[in-house]
Design a protein around this motif. Structure first.
Motif, PDB file in Angstrom:
ATOM      1  N   ASP A 165      14.651  27.377 -31.716  1.00  0.00           N
ATOM      2  CA  ASP A 165      14.942  27.469 -30.283  1.00  0.00           C
ATOM      3  C   ASP A 165      14.112  28.570 -29.623  1.00  0.00           C
ATOM      4  N   ARG A 166      13.980  29.697 -30.315  1.00  0.00           N
ATOM      5  CA  ARG A 166      13.159  30.785 -29.784  1.00  0.00           C
ATOM      6  C   ARG A 166      11.736  30.584 -30.282  1.00  0.00           C
ATOM      7  N   LYS A 167      10.892  30.079 -29.431  1.00  0.00           N
ATOM      8  CA  LYS A 167       9.539  29.684 -29.826  1.00  0.00           C
ATOM      9  C   LYS A 167       8.593  30.869 -29.974  1.00  0.00           C
ATOM     10  N   ILE A 168       9.016  32.057 -29.592  1.00  0.00           N
ATOM     11  CA  ILE A 168       8.124  33.215 -29.668  1.00  0.00           C
ATOM     12  C   ILE A 168       7.707  33.498 -31.103  1.00  0.00           C
ATOM     13  N   PHE A 169       8.620  33.306 -32.053  1.00  0.00           N
ATOM     14  CA  PHE A 169       8.269  33.557 -33.458  1.00  0.00           C
ATOM     15  C   PHE A 169       7.224  32.552 -33.945  1.00  0.00           C
ATOM     16  N   GLY A 170       7.349  31.314 -33.520  1.00  0.00           N
ATOM     17  CA  GLY A 170       6.354  30.303 -33.880  1.00  0.00           C
ATOM     18  C   GLY A 170       4.983  30.632 -33.317  1.00  0.00           C
ATOM     19  N   TRP A 171       4.955  31.108 -32.056  1.00  0.00           N
ATOM     20  CA  TRP A 171       3.672  31.481 -31.448  1.00  0.00           C
ATOM     21  C   TRP A 171       3.054  32.680 -32.156  1.00  0.00           C
ATOM     22  N   VAL A 172       3.880  33.624 -32.576  1.00  0.00           N
ATOM     23  CA  VAL A 172       3.359  34.805 -33.281  1.00  0.00           C
ATOM     24  C   VAL A 172       2.747  34.390 -34.619  1.00  0.00           C
ATOM     25  N   VAL A 173       3.469  33.558 -35.389  1.00  0.00           N
ATOM     26  CA  VAL A 173       2.959  33.123 -36.694  1.00  0.00           C
ATOM     27  C   VAL A 173       1.701  32.273 -36.521  1.00  0.00           C
ATOM     28  N   LEU A 174       1.697  31.388 -35.520  1.00  0.00           N
ATOM     29  CA  LEU A 174       0.518  30.558 -35.251  1.00  0.00           C
ATOM     30  C   LEU A 174      -0.675  31.426 -34.861  1.00  0.00           C
ATOM     31  N   SER A 175      -0.442  32.422 -34.026  1.00  0.00           N
ATOM     32  CA  SER A 175      -1.533  33.319 -33.610  1.00  0.00           C
ATOM     33  C   SER A 175      -2.096  34.088 -34.801  1.00  0.00           C
ATOM     34  N   ILE A 176      -1.210  34.571 -35.659  1.00  0.00           N
ATOM     35  CA  ILE A 176      -1.673  35.290 -36.855  1.00  0.00           C
ATOM     36  C   ILE A 176      -2.497  34.365 -37.741  1.00  0.00           C
ATOM     37  N   GLY A 177      -2.071  33.117 -37.881  1.00  0.00           N
ATOM     38  CA  GLY A 177      -2.829  32.153 -38.688  1.00  0.00           C
ATOM     39  C   GLY A 177      -4.210  31.889 -38.118  1.00  0.00           C
ATOM     40  N   ILE A 178      -4.292  31.743 -36.807  1.00  0.00           N
ATOM     41  CA  ILE A 178      -5.598  31.498 -36.168  1.00  0.00           C
ATOM     42  C   ILE A 178      -6.499  32.719 -36.342  1.00  0.00           C
ATOM     43  N   ILE A 179      -5.933  33.910 -36.198  1.00  0.00           N
ATOM     44  CA  ILE A 179      -6.724  35.135 -36.379  1.00  0.00           C
ATOM     45  C   ILE A 179      -7.232  35.229 -37.812  1.00  0.00           C
ATOM     46  N   ILE A 180      -6.399  34.873 -38.790  1.00  0.00           N
ATOM     47  CA  ILE A 180      -6.822  34.918 -40.197  1.00  0.00           C
ATOM     48  C   ILE A 180      -7.982  33.966 -40.443  1.00  0.00           C
ATOM     49  N   VAL A 181      -7.903  32.751 -39.893  1.00  0.00           N
ATOM     50  CA  VAL A 181      -8.988  31.778 -40.087  1.00  0.00           C
ATOM     51  C   VAL A 181     -10.271  32.271 -39.431  1.00  0.00           C
ATOM     52  N   LEU A 182     -10.174  32.764 -38.190  1.00  0.00           N
ATOM     53  CA  LEU A 182     -11.376  33.253 -37.498  1.00  0.00           C
ATOM     54  C   LEU A 182     -12.000  34.445 -38.233  1.00  0.00           C
ATOM     55  N   LEU A 183     -11.166  35.350 -38.695  1.00  0.00           N
ATOM     56  CA  LEU A 183     -11.698  36.504 -39.437  1.00  0.00           C
ATOM     57  C   LEU A 183     -12.339  36.077 -40.749  1.00  0.00           C
ATOM     58  N   SER A 184     -11.745  35.106 -41.427  1.00  0.00           N
ATOM     59  CA  SER A 184     -12.330  34.664 -42.698  1.00  0.00           C
ATOM     60  C   SER A 184     -13.695  34.036 -42.491  1.00  0.00           C
ATOM     61  N   VAL A 185     -13.847  33.284 -41.402  1.00  0.00           N
ATOM     62  CA  VAL A 185     -15.153  32.675 -41.114  1.00  0.00           C
ATOM     63  C   VAL A 185     -16.156  33.750 -40.711  1.00  0.00           C
ATOM     64  N   MET A 186     -15.736  34.688 -39.873  1.00  0.00           N
ATOM     65  CA  MET A 186     -16.662  35.731 -39.414  1.00  0.00           C
ATOM     66  C   MET A 186     -17.063  36.682 -40.531  1.00  0.00           C
ATOM     67  N   MET A 187     -16.149  36.961 -41.461  1.00  0.00           N
ATOM     68  CA  MET A 187     -16.470  37.892 -42.543  1.00  0.00           C
ATOM     69  C   MET A 187     -17.444  37.291 -43.544  1.00  0.00           C
ATOM     70  N   THR A 188     -17.553  35.977 -43.584  1.00  0.00           N
ATOM     71  CA  THR A 188     -18.442  35.342 -44.554  1.00  0.00           C
ATOM     72  C   THR A 188     -19.702  34.786 -43.894  1.00  0.00           C
ATOM     73  N   THR A 189     -19.956  35.165 -42.654  1.00  0.00           N
ATOM     74  CA  THR A 189     -21.138  34.692 -41.930  1.00  0.00           C
ATOM     75  C   THR A 189     -22.287  35.676 -42.122  1.00  0.00           C
ATOM     76  N   HIS A 190     -23.475  35.121 -42.364  1.00  0.00           N
ATOM     77  CA  HIS A 190     -24.670  35.938 -42.571  1.00  0.00           C
ATOM     78  C   HIS A 190     -25.735  35.511 -41.567  1.00  0.00           C
ATOM     79  N   LEU A 191     -26.411  36.487 -40.958  1.00  0.00           N
ATOM     80  CA  LEU A 191     -27.494  36.225 -40.010  1.00  0.00           C
ATOM     81  C   LEU A 191     -28.812  36.612 -40.665  1.00  0.00           C
ATOM     82  N   ARG A 192     -29.828  35.746 -40.500  1.00  0.00           N
ATOM     83  CA  ARG A 192     -31.142  36.023 -41.070  1.00  0.00           C
ATOM     84  C   ARG A 192     -32.201  35.742 -40.021  1.00  0.00           C
TER      85      ARG A 192
END
Length: 154
Positions: free
Chosen positions: A96-123
């Motif tokens: 019923d309180r959707k704020i917890f779902g939004w927090v967990v979803l946001s953390i998941g999106i941040i984890i995915v974005l950070l994992s992609v950015m941490m493994t990116t190499h520029l040449r």
């Protein structure tokens, strides 16, 4: 026929009107030149940045060995980083309180974005000096023209 005070006032108003018209014409020409300079500088800046970005190769080592994170012999598989996103979406529909779902979803999106950015190499691709000077010269000249027109005091 002698000029009355009204005629003198009208003459003065007419001269003032002509002066304002002439100054408006000269300022509109100046505004047009400033706008043209701004857009030419913007085109030069964009062209230089385009050339620079064309010479950069982006690679990623995400998914190397099937593990995102490894501590000693224990590794976190890549698929597990999607777990917070899935849990957050489920929480949005179940709770019923959707704020917890939004927090967990946001953390998941941040984890995915950070994992992609941490493994990116520029040449940087090998290029000759002429192209190098043209690329960075366009960025410098275009950026200078844009900044000059943005911060001009009149």
């Amino acid at each position: 026929m002698p000029k009355t005070t009204k005629d003198k006032e009208l003459d003065k108003m007419y001269k003032d009107l002509l002066e304002t018209r002439d100054s408006a014409r000269s300022s509109s020409k100046s505004e047009g030149n400033r706008l043209l300079t701004f857009f030419i500088g913007l085109l030069m800046l964009g062209g230089g940045l385009f050339m620079i970005f064309q010479n950069i190769e982006v690679t990623s080592s995400w998914g190397f060995g099937g593990y995102f994170f490894r501590i000693g012999n224990i590794g976190l598989p890549n698929g597990l980083i999607m777990l917070p996103i899935i849990a957050g979406i489920a929480m949005l529909f179940l709770m019923d309180r959707k704020i917890f779902g939004w927090v967990v979803l946001s953390i998941g999106i941040i984890i995915v974005l950070l994992s992609v950015m941490m493994t990116t190499h520029l040449r940087w691709h090998t290029t000759n000096a002429y192209v190098f000077i043209v690329m960075f010269g366009l960025v410098a000249a275009g950026g200078g023209m844009v900044l000059r027109e943005l911060f001009r005091r009149d």
